[in-house]
Each structure stands twice: as C-alpha cells, then as structure tokens.
Design a protein around this motif. Structure first.
Motif, PDB file in Angstrom:
ATOM      1  N   VAL A 161      41.163 -46.176  39.263  1.00 18.11           N
ATOM      2  CA  VAL A 161      41.943 -45.048  38.761  1.00 18.11           C
ATOM      3  C   VAL A 161      42.929 -44.598  39.831  1.00 18.11           C
ATOM      4  N   SER A 162      43.995 -43.964  39.402  1.00 13.14           N
ATOM      5  CA  SER A 162      45.044 -43.550  40.327  1.00 13.14           C
ATOM      6  C   SER A 162      44.592 -42.328  41.118  1.00 13.14           C
ATOM      7  N   PRO A 163      44.777 -42.326  42.435  1.00 17.00           N
ATOM      8  CA  PRO A 163      44.418 -41.152  43.236  1.00 17.00           C
ATOM      9  C   PRO A 163      45.513 -40.093  43.268  1.00 17.00           C
ATOM     10  N   ASN A 164      46.604 -40.303  42.533  1.00 15.92           N
ATOM     11  CA  ASN A 164      47.721 -39.370  42.543  1.00 15.92           C
ATOM     12  C   ASN A 164      47.764 -38.489  41.298  1.00 15.92           C
ATOM     13  N   SER A 165      46.649 -38.377  40.593  1.00 12.84           N
ATOM     14  CA  SER A 165      46.609 -37.588  39.365  1.00 12.84           C
ATOM     15  C   SER A 165      46.028 -36.202  39.577  1.00 12.84           C
ATOM     16  N   PHE A 166      46.033 -35.726  40.809  1.00 15.01           N
ATOM     17  CA  PHE A 166      45.597 -34.360  41.085  1.00 15.01           C
ATOM     18  C   PHE A 166      46.758 -33.399  40.851  1.00 15.01           C
ATOM     19  N   ASP A 167      46.430 -32.174  40.469  1.00 15.84           N
ATOM     20  CA  ASP A 167      47.463 -31.198  40.120  1.00 15.84           C
ATOM     21  C   ASP A 167      47.839 -30.279  41.276  1.00 15.84           C
ATOM     22  N   GLY A 168      47.302 -30.488  42.472  1.00 18.81           N
ATOM     23  CA  GLY A 168      47.596 -29.634  43.598  1.00 18.81           C
ATOM     24  C   GLY A 168      46.614 -28.513  43.810  1.00 18.81           C
ATOM     25  N   HIS A 169      45.698 -28.312  42.870  1.00 19.65           N
ATOM     26  CA  HIS A 169      44.693 -27.252  42.965  1.00 19.65           C
ATOM     27  C   HIS A 169      43.268 -27.796  42.877  1.00 19.65           C
ATOM     28  N   GLY A 170      43.099 -29.082  43.121  1.00 23.05           N
ATOM     29  CA  GLY A 170      41.766 -29.669  43.121  1.00 23.05           C
ATOM     30  C   GLY A 170      41.273 -30.131  41.775  1.00 23.05           C
ATOM     31  N   ASN A 171      42.141 -30.244  40.771  1.00 25.43           N
ATOM     32  CA  ASN A 171      41.750 -30.708  39.443  1.00 25.43           C
ATOM     33  C   ASN A 171      42.299 -32.113  39.224  1.00 25.43           C
ATOM     34  N   TYR A 172      41.528 -32.950  38.559  1.00 25.82           N
ATOM     35  CA  TYR A 172      41.883 -34.353  38.380  1.00 25.82           C
ATOM     36  C   TYR A 172      41.879 -34.704  36.897  1.00 25.82           C
ATOM     37  N   SER A 173      42.884 -35.479  36.482  1.00 26.77           N
ATOM     38  CA  SER A 173      43.015 -35.899  35.081  1.00 26.77           C
ATOM     39  C   SER A 173      43.109 -37.410  35.017  1.00 26.77           C
ATOM     40  N   VAL A 174      42.449 -37.977  34.034  1.00 26.01           N
ATOM     41  CA  VAL A 174      42.459 -39.424  33.839  1.00 26.01           C
ATOM     42  C   VAL A 174      42.382 -39.695  32.341  1.00 26.01           C
ATOM     43  N   GLY A 175      42.993 -40.780  31.914  1.00 21.35           N
ATOM     44  CA  GLY A 175      43.009 -41.127  30.501  1.00 21.35           C
ATOM     45  C   GLY A 175      42.357 -42.464  30.230  1.00 21.35           C
ATOM     46  N   LEU A 176      41.807 -42.596  29.032  1.00 22.86           N
ATOM     47  CA  LEU A 176      41.210 -43.848  28.568  1.00 22.86           C
ATOM     48  C   LEU A 176      41.936 -44.297  27.310  1.00 22.86           C
TER      49      LEU A 176
END
Length: 264
Positions: free
Chosen positions: A174-189
């Motif tokens: 998964v991409s490590p650049n999907s953080f929003d700057g506030h410690g939250n992470y999003s990923v899609g399937l």
C-alpha cells in the motif's frame, strides 16, 4: 505385506527415537492394525514445545498492541505517559453504489456483503444536495458506510492486513503517502471478493470499498510507525511525505471587477 513390514523395520532401526531438546521425539507405534508404519510426536519430559498460539486469542491484534507495540512506541518517540501513545480511534468503511435508486436488490446485496465483511450492519449514505448534471436528487441513496470501534475494529483490521491485502491481485504494498497530515490513513480496495467471508458462487457485480483508519497520532510519522508495527504492508523504500497545503482561495479572488478596482 511382509516385504513392506521388513523394510519399515529396517528404516526404524537406522533412525532410532531420540530426544533433541525442544524438538519432537518420533517413535513407532506397535500393534497398528494396518501393519504399516505409524509415527507419533511426543514432547520431551518437562519441556513445553509450543506456547499458546496467537491464533487462539480472541483479539489478537489488540493484545499485540498493548503487549508489544506500546513499549516500542514509547521507546522510539520518548513518551512520558502511556496516554500519549497513538492508538486507533475508529475505522470507517464506505462503498459507493451509483445504481442504488434503480436497483434495490443490488443495494440489499451490497448491504449484506458489507455486514459479512465488517461484522456490523452498514447505514445508507444519501445525497445532501441535488446535482442535475449527474441526475442526483436530494436524499437519494448513493452508497453505504459503516463505522467500526472497539473489538470489531481490531478484528476487521487484522483480517484486512492478513487476509485482504495478500489475496489482492498483483499486490505490491500500500502507498505510504495516503496520510492526510493529521495521522489518518485511507486505502482503497478494488474488489470485496478478497475477503473469505464472501463466497465466489454468490458474488454478483464486483464492488470496491474505501477504508479510512483514524488514529490519535499528532503527526503522520507516528501514525505510519503505528500501522507498520501492526503489520500494514507499506511499500519498501518509501515513507510518509510531508503534505503541502495550498491557501484556499475565496470568492473575491475570482471576481474580475474587484481586481480591476484594485489596479486602479
């Protein structure tokens, strides 16, 4: 049959039963009704071969967080209080359904599939404002979403990391650049069929879903380390990048009359 028994006895005589510390001891069983070779594993006296497996624990990921991950994070980031250690707050799973208004059966099937995957029944997400270009009316159902907390959250994340991602086709991390700057992470399937709860025979239209993992971390670096210790398969040779946010323009920036007045 006599030839088979003689060959088996000669093989056993070459490799006698011995005890090798923590290893198992192999010994032949006498009196087998089939007349063949039987082997049983015996533990050495006073030695436990295998501890209690992590798979036997009810909440494996949650137990690992409290026993192993918290001490590692305290040591790396020099936290003085346990409450400063970042943790998971919630996981939001949503799935968009564009033809929900015309296909009510498909909407019910998507709700049942999401309930099987997450262990919690989702709610319908509706449009707040009408959009004539996309033929969307107000309060029209556009998708489904579910918010997970507590033990259900840890159980879903455990299955996502150890079952969902490895079964994804051509998965390279998964991409490590999907953080929003506030410690939250999003990923899609792309497909929900990677979860073993869904049978291939009952699958209809393939659907994807988005997973948003909210943490209490103050920075992306802390959240990245937290998810990495939990087993999130990030791509190698990369890390969380710094998010550069541009200044949001207001309406007067696009008004040509105000620009002309300011020039005069």
């Amino acid at each position: 049959m006599a030839l088979l028994q003689s060959s088996a006895s000669s093989f056993i005589s070459q490799f006698p039963a011995v005890s090798l510390g923590n290893s198992v001891r192999l010994s032949p069983l006498s009196g087998n009704r089939y007349g063949g070779l039987s082997v049983k594993a015996e533990a050495a006296a006073g030695i436990v071969l295998v501890d209690k497996s992590e798979a036997d624990k009810v909440n494996r990921l949650k137990t690992s967080y409290f026993e192993k991950i918290i001490p590692l994070l305290k040591e790396e980031f020099s936290y003085t209080n346990v409450l400063q250690v970042p943790k998971l707050s919630k996981i939001v799973v949503n799935c968009g359904i564009g033809d929900a208004a015309q296909n009510s059966k498909g909407l019910d099937a998507a709700i049942n599939d999401m309930a099987l995957i997450t262990g919690q029944r989702p709610v319908k997400t509706k449009a707040k404002n009408p959009i004539a270009t996309f033929k969307i009316r107000e309060n029209q159902t556009l998708g489904i979403a579910v918010t997970l907390r507590g033990n259900v959250m840890y159980a879903f994340l455990d299955r996502l990391i150890n079952l969902g991602f490895p079964r994804t086709r051509d998965f390279q991390g998964v991409s490590p650049n999907s953080f929003d700057g506030h410690g939250n992470y999003s990923v899609g399937l792309k497909e929900q069929s990677v979860f073993p709860e869904l049978s291939y025979d009952a699958l209809g239209k393939p659907r994807g879903m988005d997973v948003c993992i909210s943490t209490t971390a103050q920075t992306d670096k802390e959240a990245y380390k937290l998810l990495a210790l939990m087993g999130m398969p990030f791509r190698e040779g990369a890390g969380p990048s710094t998010v550069v946010r541009r200044k949001k323009l207001k309406s007067h920036h696009f008004n040509t009359k105000t620009k002309q007045k300011s020039r005069r």
